[in-house]
Design a protein around this motif. Structure first.
Motif, PDB file in Angstrom:
ATOM      1  N   PHE A 296      -1.277 -11.997 -29.305  1.00 54.66           N
ATOM      2  CA  PHE A 296      -0.394 -12.600 -28.301  1.00 54.66           C
ATOM      3  C   PHE A 296       0.667 -13.499 -28.916  1.00 54.66           C
ATOM      4  CE2 PHE A 296      -2.162 -16.854 -28.442  1.00 54.66           C
ATOM      5  CZ  PHE A 296      -3.450 -16.645 -28.883  1.00 54.66           C
ATOM      6  N   VAL A 297       0.505 -13.877 -30.167  1.00 54.36           N
ATOM      7  CA  VAL A 297       1.495 -14.728 -30.835  1.00 54.36           C
ATOM      8  C   VAL A 297       2.580 -13.881 -31.485  1.00 54.36           C
ATOM      9  CG1 VAL A 297       1.838 -16.409 -32.698  1.00 54.36           C
ATOM     10  CG2 VAL A 297      -0.127 -16.604 -31.201  1.00 54.36           C
ATOM     11  N   GLY A 298       2.279 -12.640 -31.835  1.00 57.28           N
ATOM     12  CA  GLY A 298       3.316 -11.794 -32.415  1.00 57.28           C
ATOM     13  C   GLY A 298       2.870 -10.969 -33.598  1.00 57.28           C
ATOM     14  N   GLU A 299       1.726 -10.316 -33.495  1.00 57.24           N
ATOM     15  CA  GLU A 299       1.252  -9.470 -34.592  1.00 57.24           C
ATOM     16  C   GLU A 299       2.294  -8.416 -34.964  1.00 57.24           C
ATOM     17  OE1 GLU A 299      -1.936  -5.901 -35.069  1.00 57.24           O
ATOM     18  OE2 GLU A 299      -2.633  -7.672 -34.015  1.00 57.24           O
ATOM     19  N   ALA A 300       2.838  -7.724 -33.963  1.00 57.20           N
ATOM     20  CA  ALA A 300       3.828  -6.684 -34.241  1.00 57.20           C
ATOM     21  C   ALA A 300       5.087  -7.268 -34.871  1.00 57.20           C
ATOM     22  CB  ALA A 300       4.167  -5.920 -32.969  1.00 57.20           C
ATOM     23  N   GLN A 301       5.516  -8.421 -34.380  1.00 54.86           N
ATOM     24  CA  GLN A 301       6.712  -9.072 -34.926  1.00 54.86           C
ATOM     25  C   GLN A 301       6.474  -9.500 -36.379  1.00 54.86           C
ATOM     26  OE1 GLN A 301       7.934 -12.586 -32.806  1.00 54.86           O
ATOM     27  NE2 GLN A 301       9.782 -12.839 -34.010  1.00 54.86           N
ATOM     28  N   ALA A 302       5.339 -10.114 -36.649  1.00 50.68           N
ATOM     29  CA  ALA A 302       5.025 -10.550 -38.015  1.00 50.68           C
ATOM     30  C   ALA A 302       4.866  -9.347 -38.935  1.00 50.68           C
ATOM     31  CB  ALA A 302       3.763 -11.404 -38.026  1.00 50.68           C
ATOM     32  N   GLY A 303       4.185  -8.311 -38.469  1.00 44.75           N
ATOM     33  CA  GLY A 303       3.996  -7.113 -39.286  1.00 44.75           C
ATOM     34  C   GLY A 303       5.308  -6.420 -39.604  1.00 44.75           C
ATOM     35  N   SER A 304       6.178  -6.305 -38.617  1.00 41.29           N
ATOM     36  CA  SER A 304       7.486  -5.683 -38.841  1.00 41.29           C
ATOM     37  C   SER A 304       8.328  -6.494 -39.815  1.00 41.29           C
ATOM     38  CB  SER A 304       8.229  -5.527 -37.512  1.00 41.29           C
ATOM     39  OG  SER A 304       7.552  -4.617 -36.676  1.00 41.29           O
ATOM     40  N   ALA A 305       8.291  -7.807 -39.686  1.00 42.72           N
ATOM     41  CA  ALA A 305       9.036  -8.672 -40.612  1.00 42.72           C
ATOM     42  C   ALA A 305       8.470  -8.550 -42.023  1.00 42.72           C
ATOM     43  CB  ALA A 305       8.988 -10.123 -40.137  1.00 42.72           C
ATOM     44  N   LEU A 306       7.146  -8.559 -42.139  1.00 45.97           N
ATOM     45  CA  LEU A 306       6.486  -8.424 -43.442  1.00 45.97           C
ATOM     46  C   LEU A 306       6.902  -7.121 -44.123  1.00 45.97           C
ATOM     47  CD1 LEU A 306       4.272  -9.667 -45.307  1.00 45.97           C
ATOM     48  CD2 LEU A 306       2.627  -8.277 -44.058  1.00 45.97           C
ATOM     49  N   ALA A 307       7.003  -6.061 -43.355  1.00 42.05           N
ATOM     50  CA  ALA A 307       7.349  -4.742 -43.909  1.00 42.05           C
ATOM     51  C   ALA A 307       8.761  -4.691 -44.491  1.00 42.05           C
ATOM     52  CB  ALA A 307       7.183  -3.676 -42.837  1.00 42.05           C
ATOM     53  N   THR A 308       9.614  -5.631 -44.138  1.00 39.70           N
ATOM     54  CA  THR A 308      10.981  -5.633 -44.676  1.00 39.70           C
ATOM     55  C   THR A 308      11.092  -6.353 -46.017  1.00 39.70           C
ATOM     56  OG1 THR A 308      11.676  -7.682 -43.575  1.00 39.70           O
ATOM     57  CG2 THR A 308      11.937  -5.619 -42.319  1.00 39.70           C
ATOM     58  N   HIS A 309      10.069  -7.087 -46.414  1.00 42.60           N
ATOM     59  CA  HIS A 309      10.121  -7.849 -47.660  1.00 42.60           C
ATOM     60  C   HIS A 309      10.042  -6.918 -48.863  1.00 42.60           C
ATOM     61  CE1 HIS A 309       8.458 -11.692 -45.510  1.00 42.60           C
ATOM     62  NE2 HIS A 309       9.553 -11.218 -44.959  1.00 42.60           N
ATOM     63  N   PRO A 310      10.911  -7.085 -49.849  1.00 45.54           N
ATOM     64  CA  PRO A 310      10.908  -6.199 -51.018  1.00 45.54           C
ATOM     65  C   PRO A 310       9.615  -6.274 -51.834  1.00 45.54           C
ATOM     66  CG  PRO A 310      12.451  -8.013 -51.336  1.00 45.54           C
ATOM     67  CD  PRO A 310      11.966  -8.091 -49.918  1.00 45.54           C
ATOM     68  N   GLU A 311       8.875  -7.360 -51.751  1.00 41.98           N
ATOM     69  CA  GLU A 311       7.618  -7.509 -52.493  1.00 41.98           C
ATOM     70  C   GLU A 311       6.484  -6.678 -51.887  1.00 41.98           C
ATOM     71  OE1 GLU A 311       9.900 -11.377 -52.912  1.00 41.98           O
ATOM     72  OE2 GLU A 311       9.397 -10.061 -51.250  1.00 41.98           O
ATOM     73  N   ILE A 312       6.657  -6.168 -50.686  1.00 44.50           N
ATOM     74  CA  ILE A 312       5.593  -5.504 -49.931  1.00 44.50           C
ATOM     75  C   ILE A 312       5.822  -3.991 -49.875  1.00 44.50           C
ATOM     76  CG2 ILE A 312       4.381  -5.417 -47.709  1.00 44.50           C
ATOM     77  CD1 ILE A 312       4.143  -8.132 -49.121  1.00 44.50           C
ATOM     78  N   PRO A 313       5.108  -3.196 -50.697  1.00 38.48           N
ATOM     79  CA  PRO A 313       5.229  -1.740 -50.607  1.00 38.48           C
ATOM     80  C   PRO A 313       4.349  -1.129 -49.511  1.00 38.48           C
ATOM     81  CG  PRO A 313       3.889  -2.303 -52.501  1.00 38.48           C
ATOM     82  CD  PRO A 313       4.364  -3.609 -51.884  1.00 38.48           C
ATOM     83  N   PHE A 314       3.376  -1.889 -48.993  1.00 38.14           N
ATOM     84  CA  PHE A 314       2.462  -1.380 -47.965  1.00 38.14           C
ATOM     85  C   PHE A 314       2.062  -2.516 -47.049  1.00 38.14           C
ATOM     86  CE2 PHE A 314      -1.910  -0.995 -46.465  1.00 38.14           C
ATOM     87  CZ  PHE A 314      -1.865   0.221 -45.791  1.00 38.14           C
ATOM     88  N   ALA A 315       2.141  -2.287 -45.734  1.00 37.76           N
ATOM     89  CA  ALA A 315       1.692  -3.263 -44.739  1.00 37.76           C
ATOM     90  C   ALA A 315       1.098  -2.498 -43.564  1.00 37.76           C
ATOM     91  CB  ALA A 315       2.848  -4.140 -44.277  1.00 37.76           C
ATOM     92  N   ALA A 316       0.022  -3.032 -42.984  1.00 40.13           N
ATOM     93  CA  ALA A 316      -0.643  -2.345 -41.876  1.00 40.13           C
ATOM     94  C   ALA A 316      -1.335  -3.334 -40.956  1.00 40.13           C
ATOM     95  CB  ALA A 316      -1.674  -1.357 -42.425  1.00 40.13           C
ATOM     96  N   ALA A 317      -1.535  -2.895 -39.716  1.00 41.37           N
ATOM     97  CA  ALA A 317      -2.349  -3.644 -38.762  1.00 41.37           C
ATOM     98  C   ALA A 317      -3.797  -3.184 -38.956  1.00 41.37           C
ATOM     99  CB  ALA A 317      -1.886  -3.349 -37.338  1.00 41.37           C
ATOM    100  N   THR A 318      -4.728  -4.119 -38.846  1.00 43.95           N
ATOM    101  CA  THR A 318      -6.140  -3.808 -39.039  1.00 43.95           C
ATOM    102  C   THR A 318      -6.967  -4.432 -37.914  1.00 43.95           C
ATOM    103  OG1 THR A 318      -6.550  -5.796 -40.356  1.00 43.95           O
ATOM    104  CG2 THR A 318      -5.867  -3.828 -41.557  1.00 43.95           C
ATOM    105  N   THR A 319      -8.265  -4.164 -37.940  1.00 46.03           N
ATOM    106  CA  THR A 319      -9.193  -4.827 -37.035  1.00 46.03           C
ATOM    107  C   THR A 319     -10.074  -5.740 -37.864  1.00 46.03           C
ATOM    108  OG1 THR A 319     -10.855  -3.089 -37.256  1.00 46.03           O
ATOM    109  CG2 THR A 319      -9.234  -2.838 -35.485  1.00 46.03           C
TER     110      THR A 319
END
Length: 82
Positions: free
Chosen positions: A9-32
């Protein structure tokens, strides 16, 4: 490896999408489980890691904590490495 609990509810999708744009991050995913975002990251050195954790990553909306697990030895690697 980085993992972070980000309430949906705080913004998992928003944080994940932003994280995926960082050049240091070749892989990002949502998990349980106890964390709901996981990412692999590549840094030049420990200073770069520290600057990323306390700068770009800390600034992501909704990220309240981060767990890191630096790789100290690799026993198997498949695929191409760039």
């Amino acid at each position: 490896m980085l993992s972070a609990p980000v309430p949906a509810f705080v913004g998992e999708a928003q944080a994940g999408s932003a994280l995926a744009t960082h050049p240091e991050i070749p892989f990002a995913a949502a998990t349980t489980g106890p964390t709901n975002l996981v990412a692999s990251a590549v840094f030049r050195d420990t200073r770069h890691l520290y600057e990323y954790l306390t700068g770009e990553l800390a600034a992501l909306p909704g990220v309240s904590s981060v767990q890191t697990a630096p790789i100290i030895a690799t026993f198997k690697r498949t695929g191409s490495v760039h």
